[in-house]
Design an enzyme around this catalytic site. Structure first.
Site, mmCIF file in Angstrom:
data_model
loop_
_atom_site.group_PDB
_atom_site.id
_atom_site.type_symbol
_atom_site.label_atom_id
_atom_site.label_comp_id
_atom_site.label_asym_id
_atom_site.label_seq_id
_atom_site.Cartn_x
_atom_site.Cartn_y
_atom_site.Cartn_z
ATOM 1 N N CYS A 59 0.807 -1.222 0.000
ATOM 2 C CA CYS A 59 0.000 0.000 0.000
ATOM 3 C C CYS A 59 0.838 1.269 0.000
ATOM 4 O O CYS A 59 0.282 2.375 -0.037
ATOM 5 C CB CYS A 59 -0.948 -0.014 1.192
ATOM 6 S SG CYS A 59 -2.082 -1.417 1.157
ATOM 7 N N HIS A 77 -2.168 8.294 6.219
ATOM 8 C CA HIS A 77 -2.474 7.017 5.568
ATOM 9 C C HIS A 77 -3.909 6.618 5.915
ATOM 10 O O HIS A 77 -4.665 6.194 5.037
ATOM 11 C CB HIS A 77 -1.471 5.960 6.042
ATOM 12 C CG HIS A 77 -1.549 4.654 5.335
ATOM 13 N ND1 HIS A 77 -1.429 4.524 3.975
ATOM 14 C CD2 HIS A 77 -1.738 3.392 5.819
ATOM 15 C CE1 HIS A 77 -1.538 3.254 3.630
ATOM 16 N NE2 HIS A 77 -1.721 2.538 4.735
ATOM 17 N N GLU A 120 -0.620 5.234 13.678
ATOM 18 C CA GLU A 120 -0.361 6.503 13.000
ATOM 19 C C GLU A 120 -0.756 7.690 13.872
ATOM 20 O O GLU A 120 -0.051 8.710 13.897
ATOM 21 C CB GLU A 120 -1.084 6.553 11.665
ATOM 22 C CG GLU A 120 -0.705 7.779 10.851
ATOM 23 C CD GLU A 120 -1.274 7.799 9.451
ATOM 24 O OE1 GLU A 120 -0.779 8.579 8.612
ATOM 25 O OE2 GLU A 120 -2.235 7.040 9.190
ATOM 26 N N LYS A 174 -8.993 8.359 2.425
ATOM 27 C CA LYS A 174 -9.636 7.053 2.299
ATOM 28 C C LYS A 174 -11.063 7.054 2.843
ATOM 29 O O LYS A 174 -11.838 6.154 2.531
ATOM 30 C CB LYS A 174 -8.791 5.983 2.984
ATOM 31 C CG LYS A 174 -7.458 5.718 2.286
ATOM 32 C CD LYS A 174 -6.659 4.634 2.982
ATOM 33 C CE LYS A 174 -5.328 4.384 2.293
ATOM 34 N NZ LYS A 174 -4.358 5.473 2.489
ATOM 35 N N HIS A 203 -9.732 2.519 0.025
ATOM 36 C CA HIS A 203 -8.297 2.208 0.012
ATOM 37 C C HIS A 203 -7.934 1.588 -1.336
ATOM 38 O O HIS A 203 -8.260 0.434 -1.606
ATOM 39 C CB HIS A 203 -7.970 1.250 1.146
ATOM 40 C CG HIS A 203 -6.496 1.085 1.403
ATOM 41 N ND1 HIS A 203 -5.523 1.582 0.570
ATOM 42 C CD2 HIS A 203 -5.819 0.453 2.415
ATOM 43 C CE1 HIS A 203 -4.333 1.273 1.032
ATOM 44 N NE2 HIS A 203 -4.492 0.605 2.153
ATOM 45 N N PHE A 255 1.896 -3.425 3.847
ATOM 46 C CA PHE A 255 2.203 -4.770 4.321
ATOM 47 C C PHE A 255 3.675 -5.068 4.028
ATOM 48 O O PHE A 255 4.210 -4.693 2.985
ATOM 49 C CB PHE A 255 1.336 -5.798 3.602
ATOM 50 C CG PHE A 255 -0.074 -5.894 4.105
ATOM 51 C CD1 PHE A 255 -0.543 -5.125 5.162
ATOM 52 C CD2 PHE A 255 -0.974 -6.770 3.496
ATOM 53 C CE1 PHE A 255 -1.838 -5.230 5.613
ATOM 54 C CE2 PHE A 255 -2.275 -6.881 3.941
ATOM 55 C CZ PHE A 255 -2.714 -6.108 5.002
#
Length: 411
Positions: free
Chosen positions: A165, A305, A316, A334, A339, A398
């Site tokens: 991502c 993010h 975060e 998002k 996403h 990831f």
């Protein structure tokens, strides 16, 4: 603190997202602050049957031309269309440039997984003769960059980044390094993803990453909200044109922002979960600041993010609170867009550039001040007028990939 790197400018933007086809349509959709998630007929029968899809394009918007679309994966098509918009926005004409000095870097997380899923089914049902001869170029992750190269006549360095991502953000950081190293004069860089399929959605659902709000899809993606329960899968593409600031000035081109710094680190903690202390993500932030020659208190805004998952948002939020305690404004696209996986970092970088340029911060969808459990200055409800002199855009993937991009006002 190391000396700041030579200035790099963003001179062109191209966007295709579920909020709209094109830069302005996407910006307007994000500014409305309402999620575009909806039940998806292609996910019928899945435990989570909703997503954020790009709206239907007009024939002009969707035109690849030259009979080439049949051989291209959807993620590659989106990359080509976004690149065309970005290059035109930068005032560049591929017919007249020195293609040997043009680099292309495009990131994608799952690349042509949708086509592999479709062709595997065809093979299972009818044998090898039903498999498309274009399967491999539709599948492999470098072909978004490859098709952009072909479309633009670019012959400089090219590559694909794959950091899950964070892929689109990694592409932009890599392209910036190519410029600073003198390996190109123009870099066309970003991310593209088109992986909203039953198998991919089911994989994310089985690992507990997707929101399960099947009765209210538009309320499902809610970054930083206390009752968030997962992300909404999406698709999209963004491409930015990068040039050395001196070159852009010399040709009189409008510059959106200065791409002042980029930090990249790795957690080495877990295949899918972020390191709970966020120390390496913070190191990426501090690296971006150091490249820009700025301190933490210079950051006016954070494009987070903000996946709407429990662990990522918690980590975060703690990172922002600890590293940027002066409480810069925070947004998270998002909430509106879902996403888009490997494209998300590039899309959010483009939105950050527009935020700085237009002195306006988009709101986070589905978040209210009463439902925010963190000490963050999240923008909610309506857009906020704000001069943003420096902004960070965060991307995490990831595998423990951390990428922080830093943009500042142009002089």
């Amino acid at each position: 603190m190391p000396a700041p790197c030579a200035p790099v400018s963003v001179t062109g933007l191209g966007l295709i997202t579920p909020a709209g086809v094109g830069r302005e349509a996407t910006w307007e959709g994000v500014m409305r602050g309402r999620s575009v998630a909806a039940t998806d007929p292609q996910l019928k029968g899945c435990a989570v049957d909703f997503a954020c899809r790009i709206p239907d394009m007009t024939p002009e918007q969707a035109r690849i031309g030259g009979g080439k679309a049949w051989r291209m994966g959807r993620f590659s098509q989106l990359a080509v269309l976004a690149a065309r918009e970005a290059v035109a926005d930068a005032g560049l004409d591929p017919a007249g440039w020195d293609g040997a000095r043009v680099a292309v870097v495009i990131g994608s997380g799952l690349a042509g997984a949708a086509h592999l899923e479709d062709q595997t089914l065809r093979h299972h049902q009818g044998g090898p003769e039903l498999v498309s001869p274009a399967l491999v170029p539709m599948l492999i992750s470098n072909m978004a960059a490859g098709e952009v190269l072909l479309d633009l006549g670019a012959h400089g360095p090219s590559m694909a980044t794959e950091t899950a991502c964070a892929s689109g953000a990694s592409a932009l950081a890599t392209a910036r390094h190519l410029l600073l190293a003198g390996l190109c004069d123009i870099a066309v860089a970003g991310g593209a993803e088109a992986a909203v399929t039953p198998v991919i959605a089911s994989g994310f659902q089985r690992m507990g990453a997707l929101s399960s709000r099947v009765d209210e899809p538009a309320a499902a993606s809610r970054p930083f909200a206390a009752d968030r329960d997962g992300f909404v899968i999406s698709e999209g593409a963004a491409v930015l044109v990068l040039e050395r600031e001196a070159d852009a000035r010399a040709r009189g081109q409008r510059r959106y922002v200065r791409f002042a710094g980029a930090g990249q680190t790795s957690d080495a903690y877990h295949p899918t979960a972020p390191a709970p202390d966020g120390v390496h993500a913070e190191a990426a932030l501090r690296s971006a600041l150091a490249e820009a020659g700025l301190g933490a208190t210079d950051v006016d805004h954070v494009n987070a993010h903000g996946t709407s998952t429990q662990l990522n948002d918690l980590t975060e939020a703690e990172l922002i609170r600890r590293a940027l305690p002066h409480r810069p404004s925070v947004t998270a696209a998002k909430g509106v867009l879902g996403h888009s996986l490997g494209a998300a970092g590039a899309i959010e970088a483009a939105l950050t550039a527009l935020t700085v340029r237009r002195s306006t911060v988009p709101p986070i969808a589905n978040l209210t001040p009463h439902n925010l459990p963190y000490d963050l200055d999240c923008v909610t409800g309506t857009p906020r007028a704000q001069r943003v002199r420096a902004a960070t855009s965060h991307s995490f993937g990831f595998g423990g990939h951390n990428v922080v991009l830093l943009f500042t006002e142009e002089n």
